[in-house]
Design a protein around this motif. Structure first.
Motif, short mmCIF file in Angstrom:
data_model
loop_
_atom_site.label_atom_id
_atom_site.label_comp_id
_atom_site.label_asym_id
_atom_site.label_seq_id
_atom_site.Cartn_x
_atom_site.Cartn_y
_atom_site.Cartn_z
N UNK A 380 36.04 31.62 32.01
CA UNK A 380 35.03 31.01 32.87
C UNK A 380 35.76 30.56 34.11
N UNK A 381 35.12 30.68 35.24
CA UNK A 381 35.78 30.19 36.44
C UNK A 381 35.72 28.67 36.43
N UNK A 382 36.59 28.08 37.21
CA UNK A 382 36.69 26.63 37.19
C UNK A 382 35.37 25.97 37.55
N UNK A 383 34.72 26.54 38.55
CA UNK A 383 33.48 25.89 38.97
C UNK A 383 32.41 26.02 37.89
N UNK A 384 32.43 27.13 37.16
CA UNK A 384 31.47 27.27 36.07
C UNK A 384 31.74 26.23 35.00
N UNK A 481 38.49 25.13 50.63
CA UNK A 481 37.55 26.18 50.24
C UNK A 481 36.62 25.67 49.13
N UNK A 482 37.07 24.62 48.49
CA UNK A 482 36.18 23.87 47.61
C UNK A 482 35.61 24.66 46.46
N UNK A 483 34.66 24.06 45.80
CA UNK A 483 34.06 24.71 44.65
C UNK A 483 32.57 24.89 44.87
N UNK A 484 32.13 24.75 46.08
CA UNK A 484 30.70 24.62 46.28
C UNK A 484 29.98 25.93 46.57
N UNK A 485 30.69 26.99 46.70
CA UNK A 485 30.06 28.15 47.32
C UNK A 485 28.91 28.74 46.53
N UNK A 486 29.21 29.26 45.37
CA UNK A 486 28.20 30.04 44.68
C UNK A 486 27.62 29.28 43.51
N UNK A 490 26.39 30.50 39.84
CA UNK A 490 27.03 30.09 38.59
C UNK A 490 26.00 29.50 37.64
N UNK A 493 24.34 32.24 35.97
CA UNK A 493 25.10 32.94 34.93
C UNK A 493 25.32 32.05 33.72
N UNK A 494 25.34 30.74 33.94
CA UNK A 494 25.37 29.84 32.77
C UNK A 494 24.07 29.96 31.98
#
Lengths: 541, 733
Positions: A380-384, A481-486, A490, A493-494
């Protein structure tokens, strides 16, 4: 390890309703070469060779009285019968008994299962196809003999088809009386068997198909037709007040322990060994289930385990050996009782994941998630991950608490207040807790999820930079670049991965409510992988 | 298409003319300047460009920005196609190789379970097409199910994998149907799923979908020779009830036709038990297969595409770090990484006029890099020598030879770099040092400078680990991964060391300097090995044996030291980051911000900017001079949005409406005065029309604009609690 590589003959019980394999293989060769012959009236009876009544009784242990009753109800040759309603729990031998009785009686029948025929049209066409001896193949473009969707059409077509079949049967009967050798079919009755009738209740929204099926006998007014319904629920569960002739119920009770012993002992290569095995396992398992399919699924790996210490599978075990085998098996019984389904994996060439696999091989998955594995085993990506945690928090914590949790000043105050709570408020809280437990995870709007996400990610990034400035040189540079983009991507997809469930509502309103369905174990694992102090944020009543 | 006929000579105008794409002509109509690509211009057009770039499948979008380098746009297109096709095929190969093992495992399992099913006797044709169930035992209803764990929550990467798996199984004689969660939707129910199944197996669209059709089809396909495989690629998204219905139905037919299920599981096993009820679960006899994890795949792709330089294209340090973070933090799919890479290539080729040389540079045979260029050679040289990386060297003379040498140097240095990185990677493989990290670190030009300028790396080996010098420790932190690798090499046991050297030998093949050294080390290792063996055989006395063992140990330590020295030497002398090499701009993409803006689109911000500065897009004369005051000629939504800027997070609807009405109707008064001076008939009509504009139509305009703002997500509609206020959702840009 090599469980699957060497399928043992012992565990494979070849026949239950005795479709013996030797004649089949002969048939295979003949049919392979020649084209399919057109179906004849002979195809309406059960295919295999005739069995005697004794064979019938002995092939179905524990069903003697039911067989007697059914045979009696079906009556002698060419006598009209009132519809039969056979019911009993899953895997109690209803279908097998009926089919075997027809095999014994050699009477023509048409079988349809409402499982395979999943809507009225398929059901009707399947019955009609069988009656008109029609087979779907390339030649006719896999189409049915007649197109039939409505019950009224079905009645007409069915009557037509039945009459031809009955006439055929009569002609056949006269022929065979002159030439005895061909005559395999007995009688001029046709029986319609409808299996899994309980499913009709589900696909029948307007509730007129079931009465129709029950009324079929009265509608057709053909004495040459017998109807047999098979269901796993009792007749009381159907609407029975619409004025049709009540079918005669025949109940198939669950097998007793003794019946099960006999069923499992049939076709075992080493009866003695297996019976000693059954002595050990049958009783504890019978307490949880008496279904033959469940039991046999549980027994087959256990028996392999049981036989492991033995070199020769043909021996009859002595008392002493039985004891030894029992002590070998005992640790496996309890886990096997609890397991819902098990997953085996083959030892593969991969060196890396082998260890992990070996871990899993024995470890069976239970319904209550097993806490053995510490890390999440998928990417899982960090933001997810952060999103999952924030969804979890949003579902578990009451919304009113958010401000105090994520506000740096509010948190400690709140906790103090909680400690000083009086007895009454404690009781109140307990009730609320109970209620929360019953309700399950709460719902939350997207905005709340995003707000929590924003809070915990900003907090995390702050602490990360503070605590370990040197190590994560790659990370710090990209902090902007943060974690806010997509995030919305996410979230979706969760949702797809079933970690968040989405309540339906108008998308324009923006008031779609979400609910986290991830288990606490899962959330804790994810938090651990991020080094996120989840427990600090969780509201514990 | 090849303009090489016009080699060395400027192409005739007709030639360039006919090569123009319609797209290009359109763009050329804009005022173009003949000077070299100006940064301001591209910056101001960034937004429009990005929108085009977001559809990476059209490579033509790249060339339009450089209007001035008219002749070579097709060369660059060529270069793009060349580079991208190379990278694409490499990635595909890599993925295929990664999956090969698992695929073979699955195939083996499929065949094995097919044989077990068949061994308990298959019914004959007449039986199989009959409607009543054939029961050969209580276990005969079990469906063999392969659970393929994709180890990635996102599914995108694995769509292709499952398709490949299907092809792989088909090529070995299985009948395969690939179903997805769309076939298991609650809307279509079991009907839709069977229909999909029949469509795939029978290749026909049937009126009624029915399992008996499948059975008779299967028997027509030859009697029980091949297994039937149904692949469901995303179990999590399937509707549980439909899936369980499907499983129950299959279990009724499994004796008549041996269907084997392969189910893709994205998360954990628990997902299966949470979706399916237990009565469906008990029919599955599951086997577990694990696909390569996304991180592993990423490693392999990085190695093949960026380190081994399959195409000649490479990215700078910042871009690499951006890609890395994008992968680990944001998205986590290979697909998006590949997309990012593609966008990077497109942008590089569109921005860098000399990028057309990429093709020539990576081709082994072509020597004349610029012979195909339609541009005057002097111009090309001027450009090349204008590159900052060349100017850094402060060489004054510029001629063809220097450029040629520079380019071949570039190529060679890159090869050296990549083999050094491979050696490092090989050494760090078993120690959780990932390729991506290593790759990012080895690209860092600053780290390289620090490595070269202070000789700590060399010094430290002499001092040894005992030195607790502050500086060293600091540096140790700085160049984390490389240093970790070196430390690992130092502590490597002999067997592994031997293996490592063997691998190094493979990686350094073709690079004489390093290769020789590696060979030397290897031979010394062998020699010592032999020596040790001989000693062990001849000297029988115990004491001597111990001595010899001690010696061997010491030798091994020495060998470790030597290997460490070798790798340090490699890192220092041969691992020159791409950004330190002259002319690297030709092949190396370094512009992170562009890539970022292309990848992480900022839709809401873009909408806001477009609403506020719409005249930049519309380029109409009427509104451009307005500044920030709403004019009636503006679009309603724009007016509204400009007006919202004056409010806080709550906007009173009435006030808003009044100011909207005012801004639509008010300036008309002013215009009336003007009208007296220049009464044009058209405008007159306009005003007469607008005068008629009733309250109702203004309200209609108003509510439409509000709805549009709501749809774009900038507003929230009034709630019951505050019926006369709308809420602003987006603040700031």
């Amino acid at each position: 390890m090599g469980k699957e590589e060497s399928p043992q003959v012992v565990t494979r019980r070849t026949t239950r309703s005795s479709s013996s394999s030797t004649p089949n293989s002969k048939n295979l060769e003949t049919t392979k070469s020649c084209n399919p012959q057109p179906m004849t009236i002979n195809d309406l009876v059960f295919g295999d060779e005739h069995i005697s009544f004794d064979d019938l009784i002995s092939s179905l242990p524990g069903r003697r009285s039911q067989i007697h009753e059914l045979v009696r109800l079906l009556g002698p040759l060419n006598s009209p019968t009132i519809p039969l309603f056979i019911y009993g729990g899953t895997s109690t031998g209803k279908t097998s008994v009926v089919l075997q009785i027809f095999r014994y009686l050699n009477r023509p029948f048409v079988y349809t299962s409402c499982r395979t025929c999943y809507n009225p049209r398929v059901l009707f066409e399947s019955i009609l196809n069988q009656l008109s001896l029609h087979r779907k193949d390339v030649g006719n473009g896999y189409s049915s003999a007649k197109r039939c969707e409505r019950p009224s059409d079905f009645v007409n077509l069915l009557r037509e088809a039945l009459l031809t079949v009955v006439n055929n049967l009569k002609g056949h009967l006269e022929n065979s009386s002159s030439k005895k050798s061909i005559g395999r079919i007995s009688g001029k009755m046709v029986y319609l068997i409808i299996d899994n009738l309980e499913l009709v209740r589900e696909w029948d929204k307007s509730a007129n198909l079931l009465p129709f099926l029950f009324k079929l006998y009265a509608i057709l007014m053909l004495p040459e037709v017998g109807l047999v319904y098979i269901s796993n629920t009792s007749p009381d569960t159907y609407y029975s007040d619409t004025g049709y002739i009540e079918p005669i119920p025949v109940y198939f009770p669950d097998y007793t322990e003794e019946d099960l012993r006999q069923i499992f002992l049939r076709n075992q290569a080493n009866q003695k060994l297996y019976s000693s095995f059954l002595e050990v396992v049958l009783r504890p398992f019978c307490r949880t289930t008496r279904r033959v399919d469940e039991l046999s699924a549980a027994f087959s790996p256990l028996f392999k385990k049981y036989c492991e210490p033995l070199s020769d599978l043909g021996i009859s075990p002595s008392e002493e050996m039985k004891r030894r085998l029992f002590s070998h098996l005992q640790p496996h019984i309890m886990p096997s009782l609890n397991e819902v389904f098990k997953i085996s994996s083959r030892p593969s060439s991969e060196g890396e994941s082998n260890k992990e696999k070996a871990n899993r091989q024995g470890c069976t998955q239970r319904l209550r998630g097993c806490p053995a594995i510490d890390e999440i085993d998928f990417h899982m990506s960090t933001s997810a991950k952060y999103l999952l945690i924030s969804a979890f928090l949003a579902s578990r914590n009451p919304a009113t608490l958010d401000a105090s949790l994520f506000d740096s000043t509010g948190g400690s105050d709140n906790r103090k207040r909680k400690r000083n709570s009086s007895v009454k408020s404690m009781e109140h809280k307990e009730a609320a807790e109970q209620e929360l437990l019953m309700k399950g995870p709460g719902t939350f709007p997207l905005e709340r999820l995003l707000a929590i996400f924003q809070c915990i990610t900003s907090v995390e990034e702050y602490t990360l930079e503070e605590e370990e400035p040197g190590t994560n040189s790659l990370g710090v540079e990209s902090g902007d670049s943060g974690l806010m983009s997509d995030v919305l991507l996410q979230v979706s997809s969760l949702c797809n991965a079933n970690f968040i469930s989405k309540g339906g509502s108008c998308p324009l309103d923006g008031s779609t409510r979400y609910r986290s369905t991830a288990s606490e174990d899962m959330a804790l694992k994810v938090a651990r992988s991020l080094k996120f102090p989840l427990s600090k944020y969780l509201y514990r009543r | 298409m090849a303009p090489s006929a016009a080699a060395n000579s400027p192409p005739s105008p007709e030639n360039t003319e006919c090569n123009l794409q319609p797209f290009f002509v359109l763009h050329k109509a804009l005022p173009s300047n003949s000077e070299r690509k100006s940064m301001e211009k591209t910056a101001s057009r960034k937004r429009t460009r990005r929108r085009i770039d977001l559809s990476p499948s059209s490579p033509k979008s790249s060339e339009q920005s450089e209007a001035e380098f008219a002749g070579d746009h097709h060369l660059r297109t060529d270069a793009f196609r060349y580079v991208w096709s190379k990278i694409d095929s490499t990635i595909k190969n890599v993925l295929r190789n990664i999956n090969a093992d698992v695929f073979n495992d699955i195939l083996f399992w499929v065949q094995e379970s097919f044989n077990t099913t068949c061994s308990c006797g298959m019914p004959d044709r007449a039986k199989a097409t009959r409607s009543y169930p054939v029961v050969t035992g209580p276990l005969s209803k079990q469906i063999y199910t392969g659970l393929v764990f994709t180890q990635n929550m996102e599914l995108v990467d694995d769509l292709l994998t499952f398709k490949d798996l299907g092809l792989h199984l088909t090529s070995h004689g299985c009948h395969v149907a690939n179903l997805s969660s769309f076939d298991f939707s609650a809307k279509n129910g079991i009907d839709g799923c069977l229909r999909g199944l029949l469509r795939q197996f029978l290749l026909a669209n049937l009126d009624v979908a029915d399992m008996s059709i499948l059975a008779s089809w299967y028997i027509d396909q030859g009697n029980y020779e091949n297994p039937m495989v149904v692949i469901i690629d995303d179990m999590e998204r399937c509707c549980g009830s439909v899936l369980s219905q499907f499983i129950l139905m299959l279990s009724e037919w499994t004796v008549k036709m041996p269907i084997i299920l392969i189910v893709g599981v994205a998360t954990t096993v628990d997902a299966l038990s949470s979706i399916l009820p237990s009565y469906a679960l008990q029919y599955l006899s599951c086997h577990k297969f694990i696909l390569g994890s996304p991180a592993d795949r990423m490693e392999a792709v990085i190695e093949a595409v960026l380190v081994k330089q399959c195409s000649g294209f490479s990215v700078g340090h910042n871009v690499a770090i951006f890609l890395r973070n994008y992968f680990f933090r944001q998205d986590g799919t290979l697909t998006s990484f590949v997309r990012a890479l593609k966008i990077a290539i497109v942008q590089h080729i569109s921005m860098e006029p000399l990028s057309f040389m990429l093709k020539g540079l990576s081709d082994e045979d072509s020597q004349d890099l610029w012979s195909e260029s339609p541009v005057f050679l002097p111009e090309l040289f001027k450009r090349a020598f204008d590159l900052p990386s060349f100017r850094r060297n402060e060489l004054t003379e510029t001629n063809e030879e220097i450029l040629a040498r520079g380019l071949s140097d570039l190529k060679r240095l890159k090869e050296l770099w990549s083999s050094a990185v491979m050696c490092l990677y090989e050494a760090g493989k078993g120690h959780k040092i990932t390729m991506f990290d290593l790759y990012c670190e080895t690209l860092d030009p600053e780290l390289h400078h620090s490595r070269v300028s202070d000789h700590h790396l060399g010094l430290e080996t002499k001092v040894g680990m005992s030195s607790s010098d502050h500086q060293i420790r600091e540096r140790l932190q700085n160049c984390g991964f490389i240093h970790q690798v070196i430390r690992k090499v130092r502590d490597l046991p002999e067997v592994l060391l031997c293996q490592l050297l063997k691998n190094w030998e493979k990686h350094t093949k073709g690079i004489i300097e390093i290769h020789a050294k590696v060979r030397e080390l290897q031979s010394s290792l062998k020699f010592e090995d032999d020596k040790g063996l001989k000693q062990g055989l001849t000297d029988l006395s115990k004491r001597q044996k111990i001595q010899s063992n001690f010696n061997i140990e010491k030798d091994a330590k020495r060998l470790n030291e030597k290997t460490t020295e070798l790798i340090i030497w490699m890192v220092k002398n041969y691992m020159l980051p791409i950004e330190c090499i002259p002319f690297h701009e030709i092949i190396c993409f370094t512009n992170v911000s562009k890539l970022q803006s292309a990848l992480i689109g900022d839709p809401r911000r873009t909408i806001q900017v477009d609403l506020l500065e719409f005249h930049k897009i519309l380029k109409c004369k009427c509104c451009s001079k307005s500044g920030n005051n709403p004019l009636p000629s503006m679009h309603d939504t724009s007016i509204m949005y400009v007006l919202t800027q004056e409010h806080g997070d709550l906007i009173n609807l009435h006030d808003w409406y009044q100011s909207f009405k005012a801004s639509i109707l008010h300036p008309r008064i002013k215009r009336k005065h003007r009208l007296k001076h220049s009464p044009s008939p058209k405008k007159k009509m306009d005003t007469s029309e607008s005068r008629k504009k009733s309250e109702a139509s203004v309200q209609a305009q108003f509510s439409r604009a509000v709805t549009e703002l709501q749809i774009t997500g900038l507003l929230r509609m009034p709630t019951k609690r505050r019926p006369d206020y709308v809420q602003r959702v987006a603040f700031g840009l």
